[in-house]
Enzyme design. Structure first.
Site, PDB file in Angstrom:
ATOM      1  N   GLU A 149      -3.942   3.636   3.510  1.00 42.42           N
ATOM      2  CA  GLU A 149      -4.073   5.065   3.820  1.00 42.42           C
ATOM      3  C   GLU A 149      -5.240   5.651   3.012  1.00 42.42           C
ATOM      4  O   GLU A 149      -5.016   6.137   1.909  1.00 42.42           O
ATOM      5  CB  GLU A 149      -2.756   5.772   3.517  1.00 42.42           C
ATOM      6  CG  GLU A 149      -1.582   5.219   4.344  1.00 42.42           C
ATOM      7  CD  GLU A 149      -0.327   6.064   4.234  1.00 42.42           C
ATOM      8  OE1 GLU A 149      -0.399   7.235   3.816  1.00 42.42           O
ATOM      9  OE2 GLU A 149       0.736   5.559   4.583  1.00 42.42           O
ATOM     10  N   TYR A 150      -6.495   5.637   3.532  1.00 48.57           N
ATOM     11  CA  TYR A 150      -6.916   5.149   4.836  1.00 48.57           C
ATOM     12  C   TYR A 150      -8.309   4.578   4.692  1.00 48.57           C
ATOM     13  O   TYR A 150      -9.068   4.993   3.807  1.00 48.57           O
ATOM     14  CB  TYR A 150      -6.951   6.282   5.860  1.00 48.57           C
ATOM     15  CG  TYR A 150      -5.598   6.921   6.115  1.00 48.57           C
ATOM     16  CD1 TYR A 150      -4.671   6.316   6.957  1.00 48.57           C
ATOM     17  CD2 TYR A 150      -5.265   8.112   5.491  1.00 48.57           C
ATOM     18  CE1 TYR A 150      -3.430   6.908   7.197  1.00 48.57           C
ATOM     19  CE2 TYR A 150      -4.033   8.708   5.725  1.00 48.57           C
ATOM     20  CZ  TYR A 150      -3.113   8.093   6.573  1.00 48.57           C
ATOM     21  OH  TYR A 150      -1.898   8.667   6.785  1.00 48.57           O
TER      22      TYR A 150
ATOM     23  N   ASP B 242      -0.469  -1.222   4.764  1.00 51.10           N
ATOM     24  CA  ASP B 242      -0.453   0.227   4.989  1.00 51.10           C
ATOM     25  C   ASP B 242      -1.568   0.863   4.178  1.00 51.10           C
ATOM     26  O   ASP B 242      -1.331   1.478   3.138  1.00 51.10           O
ATOM     27  CB  ASP B 242       0.923   0.788   4.601  1.00 51.10           C
ATOM     28  CG  ASP B 242       1.046   2.277   4.876  1.00 51.10           C
ATOM     29  OD1 ASP B 242       0.161   2.825   5.547  1.00 51.10           O
ATOM     30  OD2 ASP B 242       2.018   2.884   4.404  1.00 51.10           O
TER      31      ASP B 242
ATOM     32  N   GLY C 196       0.800  -1.220   0.000  1.00 50.10           N
ATOM     33  CA  GLY C 196       0.000   0.000   0.000  1.00 50.10           C
ATOM     34  C   GLY C 196       0.824   1.256   0.000  1.00 50.10           C
ATOM     35  O   GLY C 196       1.519   1.557  -0.957  1.00 50.10           O
ATOM     36  N   GLY C 197       0.739   2.026   1.080  1.00 52.22           N
ATOM     37  CA  GLY C 197       1.381   3.332   1.114  1.00 52.22           C
ATOM     38  C   GLY C 197       0.449   4.390   0.546  1.00 52.22           C
ATOM     39  O   GLY C 197      -0.660   4.108   0.076  1.00 52.22           O
ATOM     40  N   TRP C 198       0.902   5.622   0.577  1.00 49.47           N
ATOM     41  CA  TRP C 198       0.052   6.736   0.165  1.00 49.47           C
ATOM     42  C   TRP C 198      -0.471   6.587  -1.259  1.00 49.47           C
ATOM     43  O   TRP C 198      -1.655   6.782  -1.530  1.00 49.47           O
ATOM     44  CB  TRP C 198       0.825   8.043   0.308  1.00 49.47           C
ATOM     45  CG  TRP C 198       0.028   9.263  -0.043  1.00 49.47           C
ATOM     46  CD1 TRP C 198       0.150  10.028  -1.168  1.00 49.47           C
ATOM     47  CD2 TRP C 198      -1.027   9.854   0.729  1.00 49.47           C
ATOM     48  NE1 TRP C 198      -0.753  11.067  -1.141  1.00 49.47           N
ATOM     49  CE2 TRP C 198      -1.486  10.975   0.020  1.00 49.47           C
ATOM     50  CE3 TRP C 198      -1.607   9.541   1.961  1.00 49.47           C
ATOM     51  CZ2 TRP C 198      -2.507  11.789   0.495  1.00 49.47           C
ATOM     52  CZ3 TRP C 198      -2.625  10.347   2.429  1.00 49.47           C
ATOM     53  CH2 TRP C 198      -3.066  11.461   1.694  1.00 49.47           C
TER      54      TRP C 198
ATOM     55  N   MET D 237       2.002   6.085  12.667  1.00 55.01           N
ATOM     56  CA  MET D 237       2.733   7.106  11.905  1.00 55.01           C
ATOM     57  C   MET D 237       2.632   8.447  12.635  1.00 55.01           C
ATOM     58  O   MET D 237       1.906   9.354  12.215  1.00 55.01           O
ATOM     59  CB  MET D 237       2.195   7.176  10.481  1.00 55.01           C
ATOM     60  CG  MET D 237       2.468   5.910   9.681  1.00 55.01           C
ATOM     61  SD  MET D 237       1.875   5.974   7.973  1.00 55.01           S
ATOM     62  CE  MET D 237       0.128   5.682   8.220  1.00 55.01           C
ATOM     63  N   THR D 238       3.351   8.548  13.726  1.00 61.30           N
ATOM     64  CA  THR D 238       3.301   9.747  14.558  1.00 61.30           C
ATOM     65  C   THR D 238       4.228  10.824  13.995  1.00 61.30           C
ATOM     66  O   THR D 238       5.210  11.232  14.621  1.00 61.30           O
ATOM     67  CB  THR D 238       3.671   9.411  16.013  1.00 61.30           C
ATOM     68  OG1 THR D 238       4.750   8.462  16.030  1.00 61.30           O
ATOM     69  CG2 THR D 238       2.486   8.819  16.737  1.00 61.30           C
ATOM     70  N   TYR D 239       3.881  11.260  12.819  1.00 56.28           N
ATOM     71  CA  TYR D 239       4.580  12.342  12.135  1.00 56.28           C
ATOM     72  C   TYR D 239       3.649  12.932  11.084  1.00 56.28           C
ATOM     73  O   TYR D 239       2.526  12.462  10.913  1.00 56.28           O
ATOM     74  CB  TYR D 239       5.896  11.862  11.517  1.00 56.28           C
ATOM     75  CG  TYR D 239       5.872  10.483  10.893  1.00 56.28           C
ATOM     76  CD1 TYR D 239       5.233  10.235   9.681  1.00 56.28           C
ATOM     77  CD2 TYR D 239       6.518   9.416  11.509  1.00 56.28           C
ATOM     78  CE1 TYR D 239       5.234   8.973   9.114  1.00 56.28           C
ATOM     79  CE2 TYR D 239       6.522   8.147  10.951  1.00 56.28           C
ATOM     80  CZ  TYR D 239       5.877   7.934   9.751  1.00 56.28           C
ATOM     81  OH  TYR D 239       5.870   6.671   9.194  1.00 56.28           O
ATOM     82  N   ASP D 240       4.129  13.985  10.413  1.00 55.27           N
ATOM     83  CA  ASP D 240       3.305  14.703   9.422  1.00 55.27           C
ATOM     84  C   ASP D 240       2.088  15.378  10.048  1.00 55.27           C
ATOM     85  O   ASP D 240       1.055  15.542   9.391  1.00 55.27           O
ATOM     86  CB  ASP D 240       2.845  13.776   8.286  1.00 55.27           C
ATOM     87  CG  ASP D 240       3.984  13.368   7.378  1.00 55.27           C
ATOM     88  OD1 ASP D 240       5.052  14.012   7.441  1.00 55.27           O
ATOM     89  OD2 ASP D 240       3.827  12.403   6.608  1.00 55.27           O
TER      90      ASP D 240
ATOM     91  N   TRP E 259      10.718   5.866   9.588  1.00 55.60           N
ATOM     92  CA  TRP E 259      10.698   6.068   8.144  1.00 55.60           C
ATOM     93  C   TRP E 259      11.735   7.146   7.844  1.00 55.60           C
ATOM     94  O   TRP E 259      11.612   8.263   8.317  1.00 55.60           O
ATOM     95  CB  TRP E 259       9.318   6.533   7.669  1.00 55.60           C
ATOM     96  CG  TRP E 259       9.317   6.787   6.194  1.00 55.60           C
ATOM     97  CD1 TRP E 259       9.710   7.928   5.536  1.00 55.60           C
ATOM     98  CD2 TRP E 259       8.942   5.865   5.169  1.00 55.60           C
ATOM     99  NE1 TRP E 259       9.609   7.781   4.191  1.00 55.60           N
ATOM    100  CE2 TRP E 259       9.138   6.507   3.926  1.00 55.60           C
ATOM    101  CE3 TRP E 259       8.482   4.545   5.170  1.00 55.60           C
ATOM    102  CZ2 TRP E 259       8.877   5.888   2.703  1.00 55.60           C
ATOM    103  CZ3 TRP E 259       8.217   3.936   3.967  1.00 55.60           C
ATOM    104  CH2 TRP E 259       8.401   4.607   2.750  1.00 55.60           C
TER     105      TRP E 259
ATOM    106  N   ASP F 260       3.035  -6.533   5.939  1.00 54.74           N
ATOM    107  CA  ASP F 260       2.567  -5.311   6.595  1.00 54.74           C
ATOM    108  C   ASP F 260       1.576  -4.639   5.658  1.00 54.74           C
ATOM    109  O   ASP F 260       1.848  -4.503   4.459  1.00 54.74           O
ATOM    110  CB  ASP F 260       3.770  -4.396   6.860  1.00 54.74           C
ATOM    111  CG  ASP F 260       3.375  -3.062   7.465  1.00 54.74           C
ATOM    112  OD1 ASP F 260       2.913  -3.057   8.614  1.00 54.74           O
ATOM    113  OD2 ASP F 260       3.542  -2.031   6.781  1.00 54.74           O
TER     114      ASP F 260
END
Length: 392
Positions: free
Chosen positions: A155-156, A153, A113-115, A229-232, A372, A151
């Protein structure tokens, strides 16, 4: 996790830090974890980077998540489509698996996945038949590439993300999808008769919208762990500068509750066990230009640009150049850089902020950290900060 949305700026930014920084360790001097608790250190590696994965120092790393696999026709596949000009190669997985000769306990997974590649999740999760097809493809994927697990991912769920198909049914269907994948991986392990356990993990959003559109309390039954993903928090959609990975909420603006601590609390309040949570740490910053700062009010101002991604290695290596001053937000426990002449602001992670995050996760009882992404670090400076603080 970032994919095409994380624009990497390939220019050098001159910096000068206030105060002193310890001399960086050489690339061969990566710290190891020596603790009574076996903390997880999950390293995402971007397959579309110009990087030789056989050179990764896995001394202190417990898991590697290769980014990314795609979904086509409802199945998890290794897509060799170019990302940021580079074509992904299955040879990367061979190189990653070879690293087990240096660290036999290393686990290698592929992140699906990913963005940019989350567009197929909603359809794949839609029905019992489509979920079974996807789950079988995940098991085949793990077997074909001799992985330790997979894994996901997405989003979302029930959110558009990068213009993806989404449905209200995603909320429950995501749970059912993970159940199907878990069962298929367990079935494969039993059939192999090797007493294997294949890992299943996910990357999760750090805001209330993600929590509201998933059934986090039910997911632990099927997951070995998750990576928040505790960023952005401030990112490529914001024309106002701010912290992109602060540990605590900043004092200003008072209504801005985005923080790593808040994200963990939302997950646990939703019913997900804290001991299965990894805290996300970015090895990249966010840069805003043309910031309309006035006096000492540097944070939370309008800017001429959005907060574009910039790898740590692309700005920190020029620390001897003039122009930038390091500041510290003691409420948020987050550093930032400010060039008053150029009106340029960078939110980033450093050794001080990482030390405080590791201290927090130990007290909170988290499983460990995720970061990341490996190749974005400068001489293992951030990775060593993670590992050395794990040892304390």
């Amino acid at each position: 996790m970032k994919q095409l949305s994380l624009s990497i700026l390939t220019f050098a930014v001159g910096l000068i830090f206030s105060g002193c920084n310890p001399a960086p360790k050489s690339k061969t001097e990566v710290a190891t974890i020596n603790s009574s608790k076996d903390y997880m250190v999950v390293a995402y590696v971007a397959g579309y980077r110009d990087f030789d994965f056989s050179t990764i120092d896995v001394t202190g790393i417990t898991h590697i998540n290769y980014a990314f696999g795609n979904i086509r026709d409802g199945e998890a596949i290794f897509d060799t489509t170019k990302i940021d000009g580079k074509r992904l190669s299955p040879d990367d997985i061979v190189k990653l698996n070879s690293l087990k000769s240096k660290n036999p306990k290393l686990k290698v997974l592929v992140s699906i996945g990913g963005w940019s590649w989350s567009g197929g999740f909603s359809d794949a999760a839609l029905s019992e038949t489509s979920r079974a097809k996807f789950a079988q493809s995940c098991a085949k994927f793990v077997k074909d590439y001799q992985l330790d697990g997979i894994d996901l991912d997405w989003e979302y769920p029930n959110q558009t993300g990068a213009g993806n198909i989404y449905r209200p049914e995603d909320v429950q269907n995501f749970t059912l999808m993970l159940k199907a994948v878990r069962e298929e991986l367990d079935l494969m392990a039993r059939e192999e008769g090797k007493n294997n356990h294949y890992l299943l993990s996910i990357a999760t959003g750090a805001d209330q919208a993600y929590v509201d559109n998933t059934e986090l309390g039910k997911l632990a039954e099927y997951l070995d762990f998750l990576n928040i993903m505790t960023y952005d928090f401030y990112n490529g959609l914001h024309t106002v500068n701010g912290h992109h990975s602060n540990l605590y909420p900043s004092a200003q603006p008072k209504l801005d509750m985005n923080s790593a601590v808040n994200a963990v609390d939302m997950h646990t309040k939703a019913g997900f066990p804290v001991e299965k949570i990894n805290l996300g740490i970015p090895f990249y910053g966010r840069i805003w230009k043309g910031v309309e700062a006035s006096g000492d009010q540097i944070l939370f101002n309008k800017a001429e640009t959005v907060g574009m991604g910039i790898d740590y290695i692309d700005f920190y290596q020029n620390i001897n150049a003039n122009g930038y001053t390091r500041y510290w937000d003691d409420t948020a426990k987050a550093p930032y850089l400010w060039n008053a002449e150029e009106k340029t602001f960078i939110s980033y992670e450093d050794e001080q902020s990482i030390a405080l995050k590791i201290e927090y996760l130990k007290k909170r009882g988290l499983a460990g950290v995720m970061f990341w992404e490996y190749s974005a670090d400068h001489e293992h400076k951030l990775l060593n900060a993670v590992l050395s603080n794990m040892n304390e």
